[in-house]
Design an enzyme around this catalytic site. Sequence first.
Site, PDB file in Angstrom:
ATOM      1  N   ALA A 238       6.637  -4.994 -30.776  1.00  0.00           N
ATOM      2  CA  ALA A 238       6.618  -4.948 -32.132  1.00  0.00           C
ATOM      3  C   ALA A 238       7.788  -5.568 -32.895  1.00  0.00           C
ATOM      4  O   ALA A 238       8.983  -5.436 -32.476  1.00  0.00           O
ATOM      5  CB  ALA A 238       6.598  -3.425 -32.634  1.00  0.00           C
ATOM      6  N   GLY A 240       5.521  -8.141 -33.241  1.00  0.00           N
ATOM      7  CA  GLY A 240       4.484  -9.055 -32.857  1.00  0.00           C
ATOM      8  C   GLY A 240       4.538 -10.480 -32.833  1.00  0.00           C
ATOM      9  O   GLY A 240       3.719 -11.264 -32.428  1.00  0.00           O
ATOM     10  N   ASP A 257       5.178  -1.260 -26.376  1.00  0.00           N
ATOM     11  CA  ASP A 257       6.203  -0.642 -27.142  1.00  0.00           C
ATOM     12  C   ASP A 257       5.935   0.703 -27.088  1.00  0.00           C
ATOM     13  O   ASP A 257       4.531   1.113 -27.138  1.00  0.00           O
ATOM     14  CB  ASP A 257       5.977  -1.350 -28.662  1.00  0.00           C
ATOM     15  CG  ASP A 257       7.300  -1.285 -29.381  1.00  0.00           C
ATOM     16  OD1 ASP A 257       8.106  -2.164 -29.488  1.00  0.00           O
ATOM     17  OD2 ASP A 257       7.635  -0.095 -29.853  1.00  0.00           O
ATOM     18  N   ASP A 297      13.132  -8.145 -25.576  1.00  0.00           N
ATOM     19  CA  ASP A 297      13.740  -7.974 -26.956  1.00  0.00           C
ATOM     20  C   ASP A 297      14.197  -6.591 -26.838  1.00  0.00           C
ATOM     21  O   ASP A 297      13.743  -5.883 -27.718  1.00  0.00           O
ATOM     22  CB  ASP A 297      12.843  -8.346 -27.916  1.00  0.00           C
ATOM     23  CG  ASP A 297      13.602  -8.579 -29.398  1.00  0.00           C
ATOM     24  OD1 ASP A 297      14.955  -8.271 -29.332  1.00  0.00           O
ATOM     25  OD2 ASP A 297      12.966  -8.918 -30.206  1.00  0.00           O
ATOM     26  N   CYS A 350      18.944  -8.752 -31.317  1.00  0.00           N
ATOM     27  CA  CYS A 350      19.425  -9.171 -32.506  1.00  0.00           C
ATOM     28  C   CYS A 350      20.850  -8.583 -33.129  1.00  0.00           C
ATOM     29  O   CYS A 350      20.841  -8.063 -34.166  1.00  0.00           O
ATOM     30  CB  CYS A 350      18.406  -9.024 -33.796  1.00  0.00           C
ATOM     31  SG  CYS A 350      17.425  -7.442 -33.916  1.00  0.00           S
TER      32      CYS A 350
END
Length: 419
Positions: A238, A240, A257, A297, A350
């Site tokens: 997510a 996406g 997810d 991620d 991130c």
Amino acid sequence: MSNSATAARRSAIYLLDQVLGEGRLLSECLAAGALDRLEPEDRARAQRLASETLRGLERADRLLDNHLNRTPALTVHNTLRLGAIELCNGEAAHGVVNSMVEIISRSRKHGRLKGLVNAVLRKVATEGPEAWPKMRVPRLPEWLRDPLIMAWGADAVAGMEQAHFGGAPLDLTLKPGVNGPSGDVLPTGSIRLQDAGQVSTLPGYKAGDWWVQDAAAALPVRVLAPKAGEKVLDLCAAPGGKTMQMVAAGANVTALDVSEARMARVSDNLERTGLKAQVVVGDALEHEGQYDAILLDAPCSATGTIRRHPDLPFAKDGSEFGGLIELQTQMLAHALTLLKPGGRLVYCTCSLLPDEGEVQIEEALDMYPGMTVNRAALNIPGVEEDWITEEGGLRLRPDFWPDRGGLDGFYIACLNKSA
């Protein structure tokens, strides 16, 4: 004075109370329906006002401190902060002051302070616009600023703070073979719009020709380079964007997810763009299967996204980061068991903290002798040589591309599993 504008301001003050008083993220407030009663235009305005206030909070407080004998109750303080930000950003003083006075006057708890709000904001309206541009760029709180200076140096952190204060433009990833809205084509291929307005009204939105994705967030898939027909797993998929990139490249993608609500958003995005993936709600640590390529991620501090999420330094204090780093280690270890011999895995976060990026890969290389870093995977358009790190990863920071509007902070590395 517009009732609509006052409603948006009142909602912005509520959001500020939640972030600065309760330590909640704006995204949590919005997911809980904090702005659902507003019209779409007012909802967007409330979000924008709250974000602008958080970006300029240090400056607003310095202006207000000149006219306050003591710090008022949080809601009153946030009303003054929002008013100061609007006044210093060029909004008409009459409308701003009257609106803020009306908001406080209707408060059972704080209505008696409407005179204070009126007096202070009138002084800010006189002095603020001239003082504002002479004040320093707002700094990150020390709990985050200190480790970032240790990692990247004071000059780099000052550049990051400048990028955070400036906010983020809108970046788009296009489906292959389509034309998106006119904007700047970045060296990495994303389209950047400096003043996009409402996303859903942009050309190609309803047709599903593109999706919103920061230029940095688009790079992990380009590093993974999924091929047509490959069986690919997108862990922590997510909202996406990366899933859609991989499907558009022709891969057979399983998007996973743990959050059902977040995966519903993935499904909505896939439907809008006409792309198909297997959508799975589940725990990444319990997922089974064998894949040609995996994109992890990993959940992280999100400290690289402050350009677009200025609430994060105020809602967090760093206390949960140790648990996130341990979770990343576990997820990377499990993901490697799902990778076929000869397969490749891209790990990314991130985050601006080396413990969530460079250190994770250094430790993984020591722990798993069958894994090697694929430096060649970073040879993609737009990636600059000095972004590549000693251990063979890709380090992106908000102070990069200052003349273009910056980048989200990201760490990306591609690992190959021996055959």
